[in-house]
Structure formats: C-alpha cells, structure tokens
Design an enzyme around this catalytic site. Structure first.
Site: not given
Ligand code: COA
Ligand code: ZN
Length: 303
Positions: A18-19, A243
């Site tokens: 995910r990240d 991010c």
C-alpha cells in the site's frame, strides 16, 4: 547478539503493497501485487497492509484494491488491512473482507486538505463514523495521525496539537493509534516525547510507529520509540514508497533494515531476514528499479 531483550516481540506491519506501491513510478498488475502480498506472508509477516480503498482519482495506483484482496490466498493467522477514508471505501473494504481497517487523520490543515479534501475536524468525524461501523462488524481498527513530526506544507507541527488529536481519536476506542512521520522530518527526542504523550492522552491503547526515511532518521526514531515501550512499527519491503500528496517524501523505513536492527538487539520479529532479502530482489525485478534498503544490499551479518 544482544540477549537483553531475548524473547520480546517486535511486530512489523508490512506496508509495501500500500504505502510502497501507491507512490512508486512502476505500475504493477494486480497479479504482481497479489504475489507480493503472498510472498510477504511466506517470509513471516502476520500483519500486511494489502490495499487502499480510496478514490481511484486521488490515487490511481491503488484502484485495483478490490481485485488484489479477492486474489490473495489468505494465510492462517495473517491479518490483511486496508486504508479507508470514507463510506464508499468502508463498503469496499467490508466487501473485500479485510481483517483491519486503518484510517488517517492528518495533524495539519494544509496537508489534510491536500490528502483527503477535508479539514482535520471533518476527517475526525469521518473516522468516527467509519470506525463505529467497523467495530460493529467486528473488524479491528487502527488510526494513523499523519504528519505527526512535521507537515510538508506548514513545516513544524505543534506536538500538543498532535496529542489533542490523539485524545480525540482515542474516544473512538481504536485498537491502535499510529504516529506517522509522513515526511521523515522527526528526530528521536521528538518521537520519544510524542509516544510518551500518546500513553498519557490515550491510556491503554496500543501504539504503533510509521517512519519514512526521507532524512535518514527512521531507524534512530524506531530505536527511540522502542526505548519508550513501542513494540509495533510499519515498514516497507526494500524501503519502497512515499506519499503522492507529500512532495519530496521518500519511502518508509525498509523492513529488512528494521529486522536487522531488532534481531541484533535481541528482539524476535517472527520474520526470516533471508526470505525478506530474496523477496526484495524479486520486487526490484517487478518494479524495474533498485530500492533504498541497505540490508538488502549488504545482507545480514555475518551473512
Ligand atoms: N472508492 C471509489 N471511488 C471513490 C471513493 C472510494 N473510496 N471515494 C470517492 N470516490 C470517487 C467518487 O465516486 C467520485 O467519483 P465521480 O467524480 O466519478 O463521481 C470521486 O471519487 C470524488 O468523490 P468525492 O466524494 O467528491 O471525494 P473528494 O474529491 O472530496 O475526495 C477522498 C475525498 C477522501 C475520497 C479523496 O481525497 C481520497 O480518496 N483521498 C485518498 C488520499 C490517500 O490515499 N492518500 C495517501 C495515503 S495517506
Ligand atoms: Zn507513510
């Protein structure tokens, strides 16, 4: 080997699927993501953040979370979690039968708007609704306080502000509160003080750390958090990621690097370092580029 901590457990939550992948330039297929999740479980991971059920317009690389979760052959004893920001995401996560739902409340207004188009107060209200529904369905909940050590837009974040948010989200009785240094700005003294603050403001709730290694402070921050009793950390295989809404933020601390540190200090992680390093080599092939992890390059010691 330092045996001081023999037998004590440090648990890593693997966030590469995910990240990691949400911000990597590579576009992996759902099949490649599924294989990554399965390989991570085979290397010993018992907690894997496998998907993100957010808007595909906001994070295109996570658009196939439903297919990934449906395709993964679940391993017994492994908890598969996913990120959820709104009602639609909650519905998708429930349909995917995730074991744990993770929410995010950002500690600064500018980053909160950039990340989830909501004020801090609005995102706390959204989390309240999401966590209430998840708890009712018997699903584990964790909430991350993002930008806890600094904001990519506003700079320093007042620790009292972070801890006020911690106290507010503690009212939702999450299973865990995660402090996230999203932009890798934190230093050990700051991290230790923040986690001690979490114990005061959210007594009885488990604490977890999430450190990006943007300024090479992540391992030092983890060591400081361990010193004040934190035993659970997010980490990303190979150190992949970042991010999409935090300019210049690089990946999470590499799983292999944390495992090397923890094992050297005498902690047990349940993870197989050689299997992780082999999986990192496989991941580099899939991504088509190298990754930041140092232990993946050097190997364990003495090897
Ligand atoms: N799953 C699928 N689609 C979704 C969705 C979800 N969870 N949430 C929103 N959408 C879709 C809506 O259907 C809508 O589509 P449309 O334009 O075709 O009608 C569009 O996305 C916008 O929806 P809206 O409710 O207006 O959301 P928004 O634009 O106010 O954005 C969030 C709010 C929270 C949905 C969005 O900012 C987001 O997903 N952020 C995620 C950030 C993130 O993952 N950051 C990295 C990890 S910390
Ligand atoms: Zn992160």
């Amino acid at each position: 080997m330092n045996s001081e901590h023999n037998g004590q457990r440090i648990t890593l939550v693997e966030v590469a699927p995910r990240d990691g992948l949400q911000a990597d330039p590579a576009d992996l297929t759902s099949e490649q993501k599924i294989e990554l999740v399965e390989r991570l479980a085979a290397a010993g991971h018992r907690r894997i953040e496998a998907a993100s059920f957010v808007s595909p317009k906001a994070v295109p690389k996570m658009a196939d979370g439903d297919a990934v979760m449906a395709g993964v052959t679940r391993s017994a004893g492994v908890s598969y979690s996913a990120l959820v920001f709104n009602q639609r995401g909650l519905e998708r996560a429930m349909a995917a039968e995730v074991d744990e739902i993770c929410g995010v409340v950002v500690a600064s207004e500018t980053f909160s708007q950039a990340n989830q188009r909501a004020s801090v107060a609005e995102s706390i209200e959204r989390w309240r609704a999401i966590s209430g529904a998840a708890r009712q369905a018997g699903v584990t909940t964790a909430v991350t306080i993002s930008a806890a050590c600094g904001c990519p837009y506003e700079g320093p974040v007042d620790p009292e502000r972070v801890l006020d948010i911690v106290a507010e989200v503690a009212e939702t009785e999450p299973d865990e509160i995660v402090l996230a240094d999203t932009v890798g700005a934190g230093v050990p003294t700051q991290v230790a003080a923040l986690f001690e603050g979490v114990s005061r403001r959210a007594p009885g709730i488990a604490r977890r750390g999430h450190f990006h290694n943007t300024r090479n402070t992540a391992l030092a921050n983890i060591a400081a958090a361990i010193d004040v009793g934190v035993r659970t950390f997010d980490a990303s295989l190979g150190g992949v990621g970042g991010c999409p809404f935090a300019p210049r933020a690089t990946g999470n601390v590499a799983t292999e690097d944390v495992v090397y540190l923890a094992h050297g200090m005498g902690y047990d992680t349940g993870l197989d370092l050689d299997a992780l390093i082999a999986t990192t080599a496989w991941l580099e092939d899939q991504l088509g580029h190298g990754v930041p992890s140092l232990v993946a390059k050097a190997g364990g010691f003495p090897g």
